[in-house]
Design a protein around this motif. Structure first.
Motif, PDB file in Angstrom:
ATOM      1  N   ALA A 302      -3.770  -8.408   2.853  1.00  5.69           N
ATOM      2  CA  ALA A 302      -4.620  -8.909   3.932  1.00  5.69           C
ATOM      3  C   ALA A 302      -3.778  -9.305   5.140  1.00  5.69           C
ATOM      4  O   ALA A 302      -4.163  -9.054   6.291  1.00  5.69           O
ATOM      5  CB  ALA A 302      -5.435 -10.099   3.430  1.00  5.69           C
ATOM      6  N   ARG A 305      -2.752  -6.330   7.032  1.00  2.00           N
ATOM      7  CA  ARG A 305      -3.902  -5.739   7.745  1.00  2.00           C
ATOM      8  C   ARG A 305      -4.442  -6.673   8.814  1.00  2.00           C
ATOM      9  O   ARG A 305      -5.507  -6.430   9.360  1.00  2.00           O
ATOM     10  CB  ARG A 305      -4.981  -5.385   6.737  1.00  2.00           C
ATOM     11  N   ASN A 307      -5.727  -9.705   8.587  1.00  2.00           N
ATOM     12  CA  ASN A 307      -7.005 -10.299   8.212  1.00  2.00           C
ATOM     13  C   ASN A 307      -6.729 -11.687   7.638  1.00  2.00           C
ATOM     14  O   ASN A 307      -6.669 -11.877   6.423  1.00  2.00           O
ATOM     15  CB  ASN A 307      -7.712  -9.417   7.181  1.00  2.00           C
TER      16      ASN A 307
END
Length: 869
Positions: A302, A305, A307
């Motif tokens: 995450a 990415r 996020n």
């Protein structure tokens, strides 16, 4: 059993005095269960008949079968200790941490002498976040060991003793020699023995010893996935192809083997194969939905990415079983640092240490992160602390030893750089290092619009082992010449690369390009793009630097070795061979060339800006170049077209390779009869002629190769052979012509540069002498020969400063005739600094008292006497 005197006891956990250790009320077993366990612990109780089958089932990942068998065995009177361990291992493997803790804590209350119960119970309590119970069980183990009261009749109990003793502070060497080595003789097929030996070695960062232990275990227990997984771990920081092979073997035995799936995820994250990593994490979740490492890896994905919400949620899930588990943040930090995100990685290590200040893996990782960030004072302090707390940690020992070595290095500085060189090498080429780096900085800052943080730290090592320790934590060096961490550059110097010439100027330019691109992206860029830009900038700075098409690269591209852009980072991680790794650099530069040709430099800079903002690479490429499927396709077409355009006048068909059972192929010479421009036929004919010293016969094929493929100028190309042939035939002008062409194309050809200097010196071609002397010194500045010629050419060109500097450098190299070198320095210093000139004359005469020219110069340097009054 006393391993090495009484084991040191840390601050005691609160507990009542005397008798059997009391347990918190919520962990007290039921009366019925206590009675059942007590009955089964009576003398003469036998192991259930299916115990060996259950162990085999556990190795195959049949956890539900093991749990069922354990429960049935207890009902049938099976040996409780063995079944409790197997039952708990199955519960732990499936994420049932509180149940495993309760089971083992209850068993420990009755099995008062059992180390395996308490040792596994300690781990189960930690997994469940019950640090009080974990500490209590560890205290019990210490008491049993110090009182020599443990039941050690079972070999597995002795393995538990060894593992627990290490954690309690015993000398690992003594543990191995006194406990594990006797077991190797008495129970060589025991898988737990080899796992313990290998894991102890891994914990101390001794991967080679770990691999030997796991391999020995595999020879006796080839169907144990834990041993194959251990072998894979031993290769995590080394041979990734061996890692993948070991994991494949483990997963062939148990396709749901969670440790192997997690290690595969670790590898896939490094290779930027995030989709496959997610699929394997899903497979882990089907076995153990609560595994902290799995959720830590999801947090890493995450983060990569961009996020943060998903990252925080995954980290929270990882900490759910044990809210202060230091391994979670340690693992997240390790993976972020492996992606060169050292600031984020170090923050995770600090959080791990906030949970547990004694957690050495986090302290060791933080030390490495800080050293790579240039925060050396705290980094070295932590490295010394780790070594003091664990003298057997190989990585920490290597670092503190290196720190002592670096203390003897010379520090050179200017406005933007801090350079460390060995005290012997610094006066020889230190100024050239600073000049080159300053030139690289001016060029690349203007080109990319990035002002890197100053200073940049550059460490150039005289010994390869020191480079390996500074860069990888171990003395081994897997073929790297230099590494950049963002603000810190490490490199092998000329002394460390003797025997395999490399151009240190090209290496430093390449690595400083990384400084620019890594800081431009906040270290958020895939390896292929970082390497591709650096190779591209080498070529832009000097046409002879970088990598060029050669016959093998051409063959690989038109064949099956071209890697899709979307998978290019993986080509660096587990290459089929060292040459495939070099090809990965070449292909990455080719991708950068493709992007620049298609979209221009603004597009490349835009990609770097997007990466800095957290945009995944595939999205950035889609936005500024093309969607990934289209990019993979169009790049392949571009690369194949470029490869097929290489040396179009040559025939590239290859001699037939017979398959098994086919008749022997016709001789190469016969196959090549009607192929006058075939590369392989010409190359073979030339080498056969040179080998037989038929110089005239070697000329035609070599001249054809050079004429039709002039770009191919590596050490194994036609150029060096053709120059040799001309020299043997006495064709000096032709030899010089060929060597000039080679030197223009090859930045690592010191023999050619030296020969060109000699020829130019004979012809008094001083510009050619100066040019090739500088080329030579960019490869090896540590030999005297080029400095004499450089000084002679410089003085003949009225450049006395360069001549003086050359002779002064020659003196630093301990030349065979120091008297003459001192005399030359004195002669050149005379107009500028008569006092310094006099000192060098005296040193010349100290070496050679009858040096006539020095004696005359000394007389000339005598101060004029005032006339008599």
């Amino acid at each position: 059993m006393d391993v090495q005197g009484p084991i040191p006891r840390p601050a005691p956990s609160p507990r009542p005095q005397g008798g059997v250790p009391s347990l918190p009320p919520r962990l007290l077993p039921s009366l019925a269960l206590l009675l059942a366990l007590a009955t089964l612990l009576l003398p003469g109780a036998q192991a259930a008949p299916s115990l060996d089958d259950a162990r085999a089932a556990l190795r195959l990942g049949k956890h539900a079968d093991v749990i069922k068998a354990a429960m049935e065995a207890i009902e049938q009177g099976g040996r409780t200790e063995d079944w409790a361990v197997l039952h708990a291992k199955a519960l732990l493997a499936t994420g049932q941490y509180p149940a495993a803790r309760d089971l083992l804590t209850n068993a420990a209350a009755l099995s008062r002498r059992s180390l395996p119960i308490r040792w596994l119970g300690h781990h189960a309590a930690l997994a469940a976040g019950d640090t009080l119970a974990a500490a209590s069980l560890l205290d019990d183990i210490r008491l049993l060991i110090n009182a020599q009261a443990a039941d050690l009749r079972d070999p597995r109990a002795r393995v538990a003793l060894a593992e627990a003793a290490i954690v309690l502070g015993a000398d690992p060497k003594v543990v191995i020699e006194k406990i594990l080595e006797p077991l190797r003789k008495s129970d060589p097929a025991l898988p737990e023995l080899h796992l313990a030996r290998g894991n102890i070695a891994l914990d101390k960062h001794d991967a080679a010893l770990a691999a030997m232990a796991f391999e020995e275990g595999i020879r006796s227990q080839p169907d144990d996935p834990d041993l194959h997984h251990g072998l894979a771990r031993a290769h995590l920081d080394g041979d990734r192809s061996a890692l993948v092979e070991a994991l494949e073997n483990a997963l062939r035995i148990d396709e749901r083997h969670v440790p192997s799936l997690l290690l595969l995820v670790d590898h896939q994250i490094d290779a930027e194969d995030y989709a496959e990593a997610e699929r394997n994490l899903d497979a882990v979740a089907k076995v153990n939905p609560a595994h902290p490492d799995a959720w830590a890896f999801r947090a890493v994905l995450a983060h990569l990415r961009n996020n943060p919400t998903a990252e925080a949620e995954a980290r929270s899930r990882a900490l759910q079983p044990w809210p202060t588990n230091p391994r979670v943040d340690h693992l997240i930090g390790l993976k972020l640092s492996r992606k060169y995100r050292f600031a984020e990685g170090s923050a995770r290590q600090r959080q791990a240490l906030a949970f547990d200040p004694s957690y050495l893996p986090a302290k060791s990782a933080l030390a490495s992160d800080l050293l790579r960030l240039g925060e050396e004072d705290e980094g070295w302090k932590l490295a010394h602390e780790v070594h003091q707390q664990d003298a057997y940690d190989v990585a920490a020992f290597n670092l503190v030893t290196l720190h002592d070595s670096l203390g003897r290095y010379t520090r050179l500085t200017n406005e933007h750089f801090v350079v460390r060189l060995s005290s012997k090498e610094a006066p020889i080429y230190g100024d050239r290092v600073l000049e080159l780096l300053s030139r690289a900085r001016a060029t690349l800052v203007a080109k990319y619009g990035v002002e890197p943080v100053s200073p940049t730290y550059v460490e150039i090592f005289a010994e390869q082992k020191d480079f390996g320790v500074r860069t990888f934590g171990i003395p081994d060096n897997p073929g790297f010449l230099g590494v950049c961490f963002g603000r810190v550059v490490t490199a092998n110097g000329p002394a460390a690369t003797r025997g395999r010439e490399s151009n240190w100027e090209a290496v430093l330019w390449h690595e400083f390009t990384h400084v620019i691109t890594l800081q431009a992206t906040a270290n958020r860029m895939p390896r292929w793009l970082s390497e591709g830009i650096s190779v591209h900038e080498e070529l832009a700075a000097n046409a002879s630097w970088g990598q060029h098409f050669n016959p093998r690269y051409r063959s690989m591209i038109v064949g099956d070795d071209l890697v899709p852009v979307s998978k290019l980072s993986g080509a660096f991680l587990a290459p089929k061979s060292p040459f495939h790794l070099q090809f990965a650099y070449f292909q990455s530069a080719l991708v950068v060339d493709f992007i620049l040709r298609q979209k221009g430099p603004d597009s490349l800079r835009a990609i770097l800006r997007d990466l800095r903002d957290g945009t995944p690479i595939n999205e950035a490429l889609a936005r500024h170049v093309a969607p990934i499927p289209e990019l993979d396709k169009s790049f392949k077409e571009f690369a194949v077209a470029r490869a097929q355009g290489v040396a179009p006048g040559l025939d590239w068909s290859k001699p037939p390779v017979p398959k098994p059972g086919d008749p022997p192929p016709q001789p190469l010479a016969e196959w090549a009869k009607d192929k006058p421009t075939n590369f392989y036929a010409l190359d073979n004919a030339a080498r056969r002629a040179v080998a037989s010293k038929d110089w005239k016969a070697a000329l035609p094929p070599l001249e054809t190769l050079v004429r039709l493929f002039p770009e191919h100028a590596t050490a194994d190309s036609a150029y060096p052979l053709l120059a040799r042939v001309h020299r043997q035939l006495g064709q000096t002008n032709d030899e010089q012509r060929v060597l000039v062409a080679l030197a223009e194309r090859n930045h690592e050809a010191p023999d050619a540069y030296l020969r060109l200097m000699e020829l130019a010196d004979a012809n008094k071609d001083w510009p050619a002498v100066l040019l090739n002397a500088r080329r030579f010194l960019a490869v090896n500045p540590l030999v005297p020969a080029p400095y004499r010629l450089l000084a002679k050419a410089a003085e003949a060109s009225n450049d006395s400063n360069t001549a003086l500097q050359a002779f002064q450098t020659l003196l630093a190299l301990d030349p065979p005739n120091p008297a003459d070198a001192h005399y030359q320095v004195a002669r050149l210093l005379r107009p500028k600094d008569p006092a310094a000139a006099r000192r060098h004359v005296l040193m010349a005469l100290e070496e050679a008292p009858r040096h006539r020219k020095a004696l005359q110069l000394l007389l000339d340097l005598q101060p004029a006497k005032d006339p008599a009054p």
